[in-house]
Enzyme design. Structure first.
Site, mmCIF file in Angstrom:
data_model
loop_
_atom_site.group_PDB
_atom_site.id
_atom_site.type_symbol
_atom_site.label_atom_id
_atom_site.label_comp_id
_atom_site.label_asym_id
_atom_site.label_seq_id
_atom_site.Cartn_x
_atom_site.Cartn_y
_atom_site.Cartn_z
ATOM 1 N N LYS A 1 7.648 -0.028 6.043
ATOM 2 C CA LYS A 1 7.164 1.268 5.555
ATOM 3 C C LYS A 1 8.359 2.148 5.216
ATOM 4 O O LYS A 1 9.101 2.575 6.094
ATOM 5 C CB LYS A 1 6.294 1.944 6.619
ATOM 6 C CG LYS A 1 5.666 3.253 6.175
ATOM 7 C CD LYS A 1 4.755 3.798 7.274
ATOM 8 C CE LYS A 1 4.068 5.083 6.847
ATOM 9 N NZ LYS A 1 3.198 5.618 7.924
ATOM 10 N N GLY B 1 4.569 7.561 3.025
ATOM 11 C CA GLY B 1 5.466 6.519 2.571
ATOM 12 C C GLY B 1 4.739 5.361 1.921
ATOM 13 O O GLY B 1 3.509 5.343 1.790
ATOM 14 N N ASP C 1 -4.832 9.835 16.244
ATOM 15 C CA ASP C 1 -5.236 9.449 14.880
ATOM 16 C C ASP C 1 -5.935 8.087 14.898
ATOM 17 O O ASP C 1 -5.641 7.215 14.066
ATOM 18 C CB ASP C 1 -4.027 9.426 13.948
ATOM 19 C CG ASP C 1 -4.422 9.596 12.479
ATOM 20 O OD1 ASP C 1 -5.566 10.011 12.221
ATOM 21 O OD2 ASP C 1 -3.594 9.319 11.607
ATOM 22 N N GLY D 1 0.829 -1.199 0.000
ATOM 23 C CA GLY D 1 0.000 0.000 0.000
ATOM 24 C C GLY D 1 0.861 1.246 0.000
ATOM 25 O O GLY D 1 2.090 1.190 0.124
ATOM 26 N N GLN D 2 0.194 2.399 -0.155
ATOM 27 C CA GLN D 2 0.909 3.666 -0.199
ATOM 28 C C GLN D 2 0.073 4.738 0.470
ATOM 29 O O GLN D 2 -1.149 4.760 0.334
ATOM 30 C CB GLN D 2 1.204 4.060 -1.650
ATOM 31 C CG GLN D 2 2.091 5.305 -1.773
ATOM 32 C CD GLN D 2 2.616 5.480 -3.182
ATOM 33 O OE1 GLN D 2 2.337 4.673 -4.051
ATOM 34 N NE2 GLN D 2 3.390 6.517 -3.408
ATOM 35 N N VAL E 1 4.399 1.004 1.757
ATOM 36 C CA VAL E 1 4.557 -0.194 2.584
ATOM 37 C C VAL E 1 4.817 -1.395 1.675
ATOM 38 O O VAL E 1 4.098 -1.615 0.694
ATOM 39 C CB VAL E 1 3.304 -0.445 3.447
ATOM 40 C CG1 VAL E 1 3.510 -1.686 4.316
ATOM 41 C CG2 VAL E 1 3.017 0.769 4.317
#
Length: 611
Positions: free
Chosen positions: A327, A311, A423, A306-307, A313
């Site tokens: 990451k 960054g 978060d 993923g992105q 991953v």
């Protein structure tokens, strides 16, 4: 002697010849200079192309002569400096720049992974952080002089230390250019710069009037002191011969025992079990990896998972059974604060509901974080998908909600310091192979004392839609651990609202505001049974909804602590009472309980907090 034994014996002889060459090699490292008045170059330094690299120099201590016979040291990002003097006793190198302007290149010099570090002789090697400001000619400052090589008559440039008093910094007549960290104070106005090194510790040899070199046969960069005027000739050869003979006899003994004793199956199984234990134990604490290690672990960054904004991953493998998620942080994104937060926070956390940080990489400008690999992606995938096959079931959702709550409770009360995540959202809740939840991404986290009732913030942090009102404006109260509880409440309501029937007349699901719609259902005694097939599941959905509504009260004082939230989730839900209407003060029109309301755009007055 059979053929196999002859091959082993030949290999041993070659090894012995290598040892002899290494032993004699110390005598082939004479002291050199690029020119007669240049600095003397000897161990731990090595002159490229003039001295062998196997034993004449310590790794990273390579110098070379340019076409003008200047002695050149290359720093990271290809910054070249001229070596003027080397003090082997004090471990100091005096260098100059080609255009006598180190301040122009300081942004490109990072010594975090370099053997040399900055040194400030004036204030006993204390380094400071500075901000560089472009000012007007009329700027009145008595705390600093302009930087000569960066300034002009119309635009003087000043460097202000982070310890300077705010009132002494002429903010109104200056514009900040950039910041630099951990540099000496004399870098701004001196043509010379001093560097130091900590390893190898050759200064102790120089003090005794001796020289420094690698130990014979050392594979761990061990060093020793020696007097080049003594122990020459025959005595050195005798010592070398004895060492070679000892190694040869030891090799023969090992070879003989190898053929006499064979490991049986049980011994091999024991050895494999020990190796696995050591590998697992190594992964219990964050390990620092080089960037070369990161590329090896991820098979040259081939499998992308993923992105995100900070960054990309990749899937990696530490061993045949241990997988990790790596990451790779964007080089030019942020100022490194998120990386420091992530490593500093997660490196001390060990909880079943928090993602474990296996290691990290801080190799110059390259930064990466290595986490345990969780195969079932994030919670967002299972509560926002319209595919009914991805629904986990209400009992599993209840278990996930309870696990997340326990993880947050641990962050707030179970650590040496209180950790505020800031978060909490479905995307940052990862699921393992058994769908157990783990909290991830501590890039925005803040650490504070357990008895600290509020934290100061200079800007809002978090994800829109999950940020507590007080993070935007102090009118709602002080920022504290209750801000995480608000985010968790929104997450609970999404877990409930994500399973409802979406209104086909609404253009996008982003327009649907679940919390007020759910509150209206419960307030009108309809609960959620009409939207949930099983009555038992309806009780779970109702309990999650009520707890979520308690958590999203506008004022922090009205929200429960995470300890109370855990107790509410562990109970059956029969004794839960409806919270006050959190939407009563939003001046919204009451919507029909059967129709979700559209999200309201509310403008809040943002108060800047600089304390």
């Amino acid at each position: 002697m059979d053929i196999s034994q002859g091959k082993v014996f030949s290999s041993l002889l070659l090894f012995l010849l290598f040892i002899v060459d290494l032993g004699e090699g110390h005598n082939t490292c004479p002291q050199l200079r690029c020119r007669e008045d240049g600095p003397a170059i000897r161990f731990p330094f090595r002159l490229k192309d003039r001295q062998p690299d196997q034993y004449c120099g310590y790794p990273g201590f390579d110098l070379y002569c340019n076409d003008k016979n200047d002695t050149v040291l290359e720093l990271p990002t290809s910054v070249k400096v001229f070596v003027q003097q080397i003090d082997y006793k004090s471990h100091l190198i005096s260098v100059t720049d080609s255009d006598n302007c180190f301040p122009r290149k300081i942004q490109g010099i990072s010594l975090s992974s370099h053997p040399f570090q900055f040194y400030d002789r004036k204030i006993d090697s204390y380094l400071s952080d500075y901000g560089l400001f472009n000012c007007t000619p009329e700027t009145d400052t008595d705390s600093s002089d302009p930087i000569p090589c960066l300034s002009s008559s119309r635009h003087p440039v000043y460097a202000f230390s982070s310890f300077a008093y705010v009132e002494r910094v002429p903010i109104l007549s200056c514009t900040k250019m950039y910041s630099v960290s951990s540099v000496p104070s004399d870098i701004w106005n001196s043509p010379f710069l001093e560097l130091t090194w900590s390893e190898p510790k050759c200064g102790q040899c120089e003090v005794k009037g001796e020289k420094c070199r690698f130990k014979n046969n050392s594979t761990d960069f061990n060093i020793e002191c020696f007097n080049p005027e003594k122990n020459k000739g025959r005595s050195t050869k005798i010592v070398t011969t004895v060492s070679i003979l000892g190694l040869f006899l030891l090799a023969l003994a090992v070879y003989a025992f190898y053929h006499v004793y064979h490991y049986d199956k049980t011994e091999k199984e024991n050895q494999a079990r020990i190796e696995k234990f050591l590998e697992d134990y190594k992964a219990l604490k964050p390990t620092r990896y080089s960037y070369a290690d990161i590329k090896r672990i991820t098979n040259q960054l081939t499998e992308k998972l993923g992105q995100g904004a900070y960054g990309t991953v990749f899937k990696g493998k530490l061993s045949s059974e241990i997988y990790v998620a790596v990451k790779i942080l964007n080089i030019f994104k942020g100022d490194g604060e998120e990386f420091i937060n992530e490593v500093g926070t997660m490196g001390t956390i060990h909880h079943v509901n928090v993602v474990r940080l296996v290691g990290f990489c801080a190799d110059g400008f390259r930064r990466a974080l290595v986490y345990e690999f969780l195969p079932n992606d994030s919670l967002k995938k299972f509560i926002s998908s319209v595919d009914s096959n991805s629904f986990l079931g209400w009992e599993k959702l209840q278990d996930i909600a309870l696990g997340i709550a326990k993880g947050i409770q641990y962050l707030h009360q179970g650590c040496d310091q209180q950790i505020l995540h800031f978060d909490i959202k479905p995307h940052n809740i990862l699921l393992d192979q058994n769908f157990n939840p783990k909290i991830s991404d501590f890039g925005l986290a803040k650490l504070c004392a357990k008895d600290q009732s509020a934290v100061s913030m200079t800007a809002a942090r978090g994800t829109i839609g999950y940020i507590a009102p007080e993070v935007f404006s102090r009118n709602f109260g002080k920022v504290s651990y209750k801000s995480d509880i608000y985010s968790f409440g929104i997450l609970l309501l999404e877990m409930v609202g994500g399973r409802k029937n979406v209104d086909e007349n609404v253009e996008t699901t982003n327009q649907i505001y679940f919390p007020e719609w759910i509150y209206n259902l419960l307030e009108q005694k309809e609960d959620l049974r009409v939207y949930v097939e099983d009555s038992g599941d309806a009780k779970i959905a109702t309990k999650l909804a009520i707890v979520g509504l308690w958590c999203i009260q506008w004022h922090p004082i009205d929200r429960p602590s995470m300890k109370v939230v855990v107790q509410m989730l562990e109970g059956k839900g029969d004794k839960l009472t409806m919270p006050p209407n959190p939407f009563a003060s939003t001046n919204t029109t009451r919507v029909n309980a059967s129709m979700p309301a559209k999200r309201l755009n509310q403008e809040l007055e943002v108060i800047s907090e600089l304390d």
